[in-house]
Design a protein around this motif. Structure first.
Motif, PDB file in Angstrom:
ATOM      1  N   HIS A  24       0.919  -1.358   0.063  1.00 11.44           N
ATOM      2  CA  HIS A  24      -0.021  -0.070  -0.009  1.00 11.44           C
ATOM      3  C   HIS A  24       0.826   1.327   0.102  1.00 11.44           C
ATOM      4  O   HIS A  24       2.175   1.184   0.007  1.00 11.44           O
ATOM      5  CB  HIS A  24      -1.078   0.081   1.137  1.00 11.44           C
ATOM      6  N   TYR A 342     -10.572  -2.994   2.998  1.00  9.57           N
ATOM      7  CA  TYR A 342      -9.856  -3.509   1.736  1.00  9.57           C
ATOM      8  C   TYR A 342     -10.586  -4.637   0.923  1.00  9.57           C
ATOM      9  O   TYR A 342     -11.368  -5.511   1.425  1.00  9.57           O
ATOM     10  CB  TYR A 342      -8.541  -4.573   2.393  1.00  9.57           C
ATOM     11  N   GLU A 363      -9.028   1.156   0.941  1.00 11.25           N
ATOM     12  CA  GLU A 363      -8.263   0.842  -0.198  1.00 11.25           C
ATOM     13  C   GLU A 363      -8.829  -0.090  -0.959  1.00 11.25           C
ATOM     14  O   GLU A 363      -9.221  -1.046  -0.379  1.00 11.25           O
ATOM     15  CB  GLU A 363      -6.985   0.504   0.343  1.00 11.25           C
ATOM     16  N   ASN A 364      -8.762   0.102  -2.175  1.00 12.58           N
ATOM     17  CA  ASN A 364      -9.407  -1.014  -3.389  1.00 12.58           C
ATOM     18  C   ASN A 364     -10.872  -1.298  -3.036  1.00 12.58           C
ATOM     19  O   ASN A 364     -11.068  -2.637  -3.091  1.00 12.58           O
ATOM     20  CB  ASN A 364      -8.516  -2.217  -3.440  1.00 12.58           C
ATOM     21  N   GLN A 391      -7.191   5.054  -1.129  1.00 13.79           N
ATOM     22  CA  GLN A 391      -6.386   4.582  -2.281  1.00 13.79           C
ATOM     23  C   GLN A 391      -7.098   3.680  -2.954  1.00 13.79           C
ATOM     24  O   GLN A 391      -7.417   2.685  -2.582  1.00 13.79           O
ATOM     25  CB  GLN A 391      -4.984   4.076  -1.921  1.00 13.79           C
TER      26      GLN A 391
END
Length: 485
Positions: A24, A342, A363-364, A391
């Motif tokens: 990451h 995640y 994230e993702n 992110q």
């Protein structure tokens, strides 16, 4: 200045992020690695003294704050450029009521230049400071990108400390329990965001254990079904762990431990006029350590009849949402819990991710927020959490009257938004009160009502705004309080 009077933020929330650093984006680094040093918590020295640590870095970055073990009282935190007589770069104060580890965020993160010597320090007016002997005994030590030499711990008694950093090397290579939080500069190359239909639970429905009010089954460490969902308390430590489950209803936590959900589907059932969520944590007081972690899972509400909960969740779908509760998301918490999210799908709620604590990682994920009257419907809504990483997400909002797919409101700092796809809303990005925001390599997908972005320069600022593009590749740059492209 933000203060968290607990070891948890410094070495649990922020450093949980560091645990994922290989896969990451950059996360805060400290002189303590992943655990605090074994400190002697009270020195017998009762003199007024400035205590600090020298360091440099192997690459450029930013310093959003410091972590220190502080006794009760008002302490001044200083950051110095340690060349020549020393230059004071930043200063803030913290009022400590209970001795312990404190994370103190600067009003604005400092830019750090590789190879330049710096120093962080604090003033102990009554002495009796915490310390670890022989901590800085090695000639040179690397802690990630942080560099310290032997005897990096320094001090200066009050009589000769006016306007200058402490420079006297400590006795026995002592660590005075203070460290910078250093965030290495992020890469300037574009980070790919996830594509629709690739995240969330991807396995067979047959691999999941079904829990519902209809079949009356409850997983371990949960109590019973209520009209609003499944009531859970966690184990003896208040922890709840669920894997490969399909829960037809919201989860309502009364315990104060970790909530960990993996490879699962949580299908919240909307109730008219009831504030509800797929995961609702009703712990009154965060214990300083617990996190909410959800990975490879699908959290949805208001699915159209016949739609499988692990199907691609279309942004255009008209859904019933959360039953008229207009400002909640798939996860509801008190704003203290770090959220580690995640490879998930969140769909059908009038918010995406809301109520996150300091040090959260988002994230993702695929995040779809739906129009529900005058709902806020922001994709990621940060109400004051610092050190948050967002992110690689695909975030879409169907309501152009909403604020934004990503919205920063209330004072925060050291946040990063890297490589996301952002669609819809009144604006694509809104920053009202986050200072030192790193906002790089994002794709602005359009669908907005008023413009690509806005921010308030009086209360918000950017450490970096680069590599952002429209869907056609046109560069997006800041222009006053808005964007231009």
């Amino acid at each position: 200045m933000r203060k968290i009077a607990a070891l948890s933020l410094a070495f649990t929330a922020l450093l949980l992020t560091c645990a994922f650093s290989e896969a990451h984006a950059s996360a805060p680094e400290t002189l303590f690695g992943t655990t605090p040093p074994p400190a002697t918590l009270t020195s017998t020295d009762a003199n007024s003294v400035e205590l600090g640590a020298w360091f440099s870095t192997t690459q450029d970055g930013s310093l959003p704050g410091v972590v220190a073990y502080l006794n009760p009282g008002v302490h001044t935190i200083n950051v110095w450029q340690a060349t020549g007589a020393g230059t004071l770069l930043a200063s803030t104060s913290v009022d400590v009521t209970t001795a312990g580890w404190q994370t103190v965020m600067l009003p604005t993160p400092l830019n750090i230049t590789a190879g330049t010597p710096y120093e962080v320090s604090y003033h102990a007016a009554d002495g009796h400071y915490a310390y670890t002997s022989n901590y800085f005994a090695s000639p040179t030590t690397l802690y990630g990108n942080l560099v310290v030499s032997a005897n990096a711990g320094v001090f200066k008694y009050e009589a000769d400390s006016s306007g200058m950093p402490p420079t006297t090397a400590s006795f026995h290579a002592t660590n005075y329990e203070i460290t910078p939080l250093f965030v290495p500069a992020v890469a300037t190359t574009t980070t790919a965001y996830v594509q629709p239909g690739t995240q969330g639970y991807q396995g067979s429905m047959d691999a999941l254990t079904l829990y519902s009010a209809a079949n009356g089954l409850v997983p371990a460490n949960c109590y019973k079904w209520e009209p609003y969902g499944l009531r859970c308390g966690g184990d003896a430590s208040g922890n709840l762990t669920l894997d490969h489950v399909h829960i037809q209803g919201g989860i309502y936590m009364s315990g104060c431990g970790n909530v960990t959900i993996t490879n699962s589907i949580i299908e919240q059932q909307p109730i008219t006029g009831v504030f509800s969520a797929a995961i609702a944590d009703h712990c009154a007081t965060w214990n300083g350590n617990a996190t909410i972690t959800v990975s490879n899972s699908t959290l949805v509400t208001g699915l159209p009849t016949g739609t499988a909960p692990n199907a691609v969740y279309p942004v255009s779908t008209s859904v019933t949402g959360s039953g008229g509760a207009s400002d909640n998301g798939p996860i509801f918490a008190n704003g203290s819990f770090p959220m580690m999210l995640y490879n998930d799908v969140f769909g059908g709620f009038p918010q995406g991710v809301v109520g996150m604590g300091d040090g959260s990682v988002i994230e993702n994920n695929e995040i779809y927020v739906q129009d529900e009257g005058n709902a806020h419907v922001d994709g990621v809504y940060n109400e004051g959490a610092s050190g948050v990483l967002v992110q690689g997400n695909y975030i879409a909002s169907t309501n152009v009257n909403a604020t934004s797919p990503i919205f920063f409101q209330n004072a925060s700092s050291a946040n990063q938004v890297i490589g996301n796809y952002l669609y819809g809303g009144g604006y694509t990005m809104a920053n009202e009160s986050s200072t030192g925001l790193i906002f790089n390599n994002n794709t602005f997908g359009g669908g907005w009502a008023y413009g690509n972005c806005y921010y308030l320069p009086a209360t918000a600022s950017f450490n970096s705004f680069s590599g952002n593009v429209d869907a056609d590749g046109t560069a997006v740059t800041l222009d006053g309080s808005h964007c231009t492209n």
